[in-house]
Design a protein around this motif. Structure first.
Motif, PDB file in Angstrom:
ATOM      1  N   ASP A  46      37.998  56.278  40.362  1.00  0.00           N
ATOM      2  CA  ASP A  46      37.959  55.224  41.369  1.00  0.00           C
ATOM      3  C   ASP A  46      39.029  54.177  41.066  1.00  0.00           C
ATOM      4  N   TYR A  47      39.445  53.460  42.097  1.00  0.00           N
ATOM      5  CA  TYR A  47      40.524  52.484  41.953  1.00  0.00           C
ATOM      6  C   TYR A  47      39.966  51.132  41.532  1.00  0.00           C
ATOM      7  N   VAL A  48      40.586  50.505  40.541  1.00  0.00           N
ATOM      8  CA  VAL A  48      40.084  49.247  39.995  1.00  0.00           C
ATOM      9  C   VAL A  48      40.790  48.021  40.574  1.00  0.00           C
ATOM     10  N   GLU A  49      41.917  48.211  41.236  1.00  0.00           N
ATOM     11  CA  GLU A  49      42.663  47.076  41.791  1.00  0.00           C
ATOM     12  C   GLU A  49      42.149  46.693  43.172  1.00  0.00           C
ATOM     13  N   ASP A  50      42.197  45.402  43.471  1.00  0.00           N
ATOM     14  CA  ASP A  50      41.892  44.903  44.815  1.00  0.00           C
ATOM     15  C   ASP A  50      43.134  45.038  45.690  1.00  0.00           C
ATOM     16  N   GLY A  51      42.948  44.887  47.002  1.00  0.00           N
ATOM     17  CA  GLY A  51      44.077  44.773  47.914  1.00  0.00           C
ATOM     18  C   GLY A  51      44.527  46.039  48.592  1.00  0.00           C
ATOM     19  N   TYR A  52      43.889  47.154  48.326  1.00  0.00           N
ATOM     20  CA  TYR A  52      44.250  48.389  49.017  1.00  0.00           C
ATOM     21  C   TYR A  52      43.601  48.406  50.395  1.00  0.00           C
ATOM     22  N   PRO A  53      44.145  49.186  51.351  1.00  0.00           N
ATOM     23  CA  PRO A  53      43.457  49.351  52.631  1.00  0.00           C
ATOM     24  C   PRO A  53      42.051  49.914  52.399  1.00  0.00           C
ATOM     25  N   PHE A  54      41.119  49.560  53.246  1.00  0.00           N
ATOM     26  CA  PHE A  54      39.707  49.908  53.037  1.00  0.00           C
ATOM     27  C   PHE A  54      39.490  51.402  52.835  1.00  0.00           C
ATOM     28  N   TYR A  55      40.255  52.241  53.514  1.00  0.00           N
ATOM     29  CA  TYR A  55      40.020  53.682  53.435  1.00  0.00           C
ATOM     30  C   TYR A  55      40.289  54.252  52.047  1.00  0.00           C
ATOM     31  N   ALA A  56      41.104  53.577  51.244  1.00  0.00           N
ATOM     32  CA  ALA A  56      41.463  54.099  49.927  1.00  0.00           C
ATOM     33  C   ALA A  56      40.277  54.108  48.968  1.00  0.00           C
ATOM     34  N   SER A  61      33.644  50.150  45.431  1.00  0.00           N
ATOM     35  CA  SER A  61      34.142  48.780  45.490  1.00  0.00           C
ATOM     36  C   SER A  61      34.841  48.490  44.166  1.00  0.00           C
ATOM     37  N   PRO A  62      36.101  48.067  44.188  1.00  0.00           N
ATOM     38  CA  PRO A  62      36.783  47.800  42.920  1.00  0.00           C
ATOM     39  C   PRO A  62      36.129  46.662  42.134  1.00  0.00           C
ATOM     40  N   LEU A  63      35.609  45.648  42.819  1.00  0.00           N
ATOM     41  CA  LEU A  63      34.958  44.540  42.119  1.00  0.00           C
ATOM     42  C   LEU A  63      33.672  45.018  41.445  1.00  0.00           C
ATOM     43  N   TYR A  64      32.866  45.797  42.153  1.00  0.00           N
ATOM     44  CA  TYR A  64      31.644  46.342  41.551  1.00  0.00           C
ATOM     45  C   TYR A  64      31.993  47.194  40.337  1.00  0.00           C
ATOM     46  N   LEU A  65      33.005  48.044  40.471  1.00  0.00           N
ATOM     47  CA  LEU A  65      33.409  48.921  39.378  1.00  0.00           C
ATOM     48  C   LEU A  65      33.852  48.099  38.167  1.00  0.00           C
ATOM     49  N   ARG A  66      34.675  47.084  38.388  1.00  0.00           N
ATOM     50  CA  ARG A  66      35.136  46.251  37.273  1.00  0.00           C
ATOM     51  C   ARG A  66      33.978  45.506  36.620  1.00  0.00           C
ATOM     52  N   ARG A  67      33.049  44.997  37.426  1.00  0.00           N
ATOM     53  CA  ARG A  67      31.879  44.305  36.856  1.00  0.00           C
ATOM     54  C   ARG A  67      31.016  45.259  36.043  1.00  0.00           C
ATOM     55  N   ARG A  68      30.870  46.463  36.529  1.00  0.00           N
ATOM     56  CA  ARG A  68      30.096  47.472  35.800  1.00  0.00           C
ATOM     57  C   ARG A  68      30.734  47.754  34.438  1.00  0.00           C
ATOM     58  N   MET A  69      32.042  47.874  34.402  1.00  0.00           N
ATOM     59  CA  MET A  69      32.750  48.113  33.146  1.00  0.00           C
ATOM     60  C   MET A  69      32.687  46.887  32.241  1.00  0.00           C
ATOM     61  N   ALA A  70      32.845  45.711  32.818  1.00  0.00           N
ATOM     62  CA  ALA A  70      32.896  44.470  32.046  1.00  0.00           C
ATOM     63  C   ALA A  70      31.579  44.148  31.363  1.00  0.00           C
ATOM     64  N   ARG A  71      30.479  44.633  31.892  1.00  0.00           N
ATOM     65  CA  ARG A  71      29.186  44.312  31.259  1.00  0.00           C
ATOM     66  C   ARG A  71      29.063  44.958  29.875  1.00  0.00           C
ATOM     67  N   LEU A  72      29.937  45.894  29.547  1.00  0.00           N
ATOM     68  CA  LEU A  72      29.943  46.519  28.227  1.00  0.00           C
ATOM     69  C   LEU A  72      30.695  45.688  27.195  1.00  0.00           C
ATOM     70  N   LEU A  73      31.383  44.654  27.655  1.00  0.00           N
ATOM     71  CA  LEU A  73      32.305  43.912  26.803  1.00  0.00           C
ATOM     72  C   LEU A  73      31.698  42.620  26.280  1.00  0.00           C
ATOM     73  N   GLY A  74      32.081  42.281  25.044  1.00  0.00           N
ATOM     74  CA  GLY A  74      31.778  40.973  24.501  1.00  0.00           C
ATOM     75  C   GLY A  74      32.761  39.965  25.061  1.00  0.00           C
ATOM     76  N   PRO A  75      32.542  38.688  24.795  1.00  0.00           N
ATOM     77  CA  PRO A  75      33.374  37.644  25.410  1.00  0.00           C
ATOM     78  C   PRO A  75      34.873  37.746  25.106  1.00  0.00           C
ATOM     79  N   GLU A  76      35.246  38.311  23.976  1.00  0.00           N
ATOM     80  CA  GLU A  76      36.662  38.422  23.598  1.00  0.00           C
ATOM     81  C   GLU A  76      37.178  39.867  23.643  1.00  0.00           C
ATOM     82  N   ASP A  77      36.381  40.799  24.127  1.00  0.00           N
ATOM     83  CA  ASP A  77      36.788  42.200  24.184  1.00  0.00           C
ATOM     84  C   ASP A  77      37.758  42.446  25.333  1.00  0.00           C
TER      85      ASP A  77
END
Length: 155
Positions: A46-56, A61-77
């Motif tokens: 899946d694409y992690v960047e924002d700003g692509y046309p909706f069909y891509a 959702s790139p924001l949902y995907l990034r948040r899902r990944m980020a929840r694995l990280l500590g504050p400085e990771d």
């Protein structure tokens, strides 16, 4: 470095959730000590960047995907994600792609992107397509988008 431990023979165009779940399970949780977590190229579809046309994005959702990944990280990771960046023409049609590494922080922000400069023939592009396509030769990996070279190292 986190490997999802899923062999190529078990991979398909629709295995994104299975691979992402394996990466999450194997990445551990962040703590007080900063970590650099690395997910290799070709595993996050899946694409992690924002700003692509909706069909891509399909149903993702790139924001949902990034948040899902980020929840694995500590504050400085920082999480380095091997993925694909798309390029579009003036009519919002996909015109190319880059084999990229994205740096994600614990706030789900993309801190940077590096596009691979040296591409693999028959993998990321088909050399001499004017000769090889009429002969029935194609790429050895799934997909029909040719990748473009990045600018290479720079400061």
């Amino acid at each position: 470095m986190v490997q999802p431990d899923i062999g190529q023979e078990d991979r398909s165009e629709t295995d994104g959730e299975r691979v992402l779940s394996a990466l999450e399970k194997l990445s551990g949780q962040g703590g007080a000590t900063p970590r650099l977590v690395v997910w290799p190229e070709g595993v996050v579809r899946d694409y992690v960047e924002d700003g692509y046309p909706f069909y891509a994005y399909g149903w993702s959702s790139p924001l949902y995907l990034r948040r899902r990944m980020a929840r694995l990280l500590g504050p400085e990771d920082i999480l380095l994600i091997g993925g694909t960046a798309l390029e579009f023409d003036a009519k919002d049609r996909i015109s190319g792609a880059a084999n990229s590494v994205f740096a994600l922080d614990a706030q789900a922000r993309l801190r940077g992107r590096y596009d691979k400069a040296h591409l693999v023939p028959y993998g990321e592009y088909l050399p001499m397509p004017w000769l090889l396509k009429p002969l029935g030769l194609a790429r050895l990996v799934p997909g029909d988008i040719d990748f473009t070279s990045g600018k290479g190292p720079r400061t």
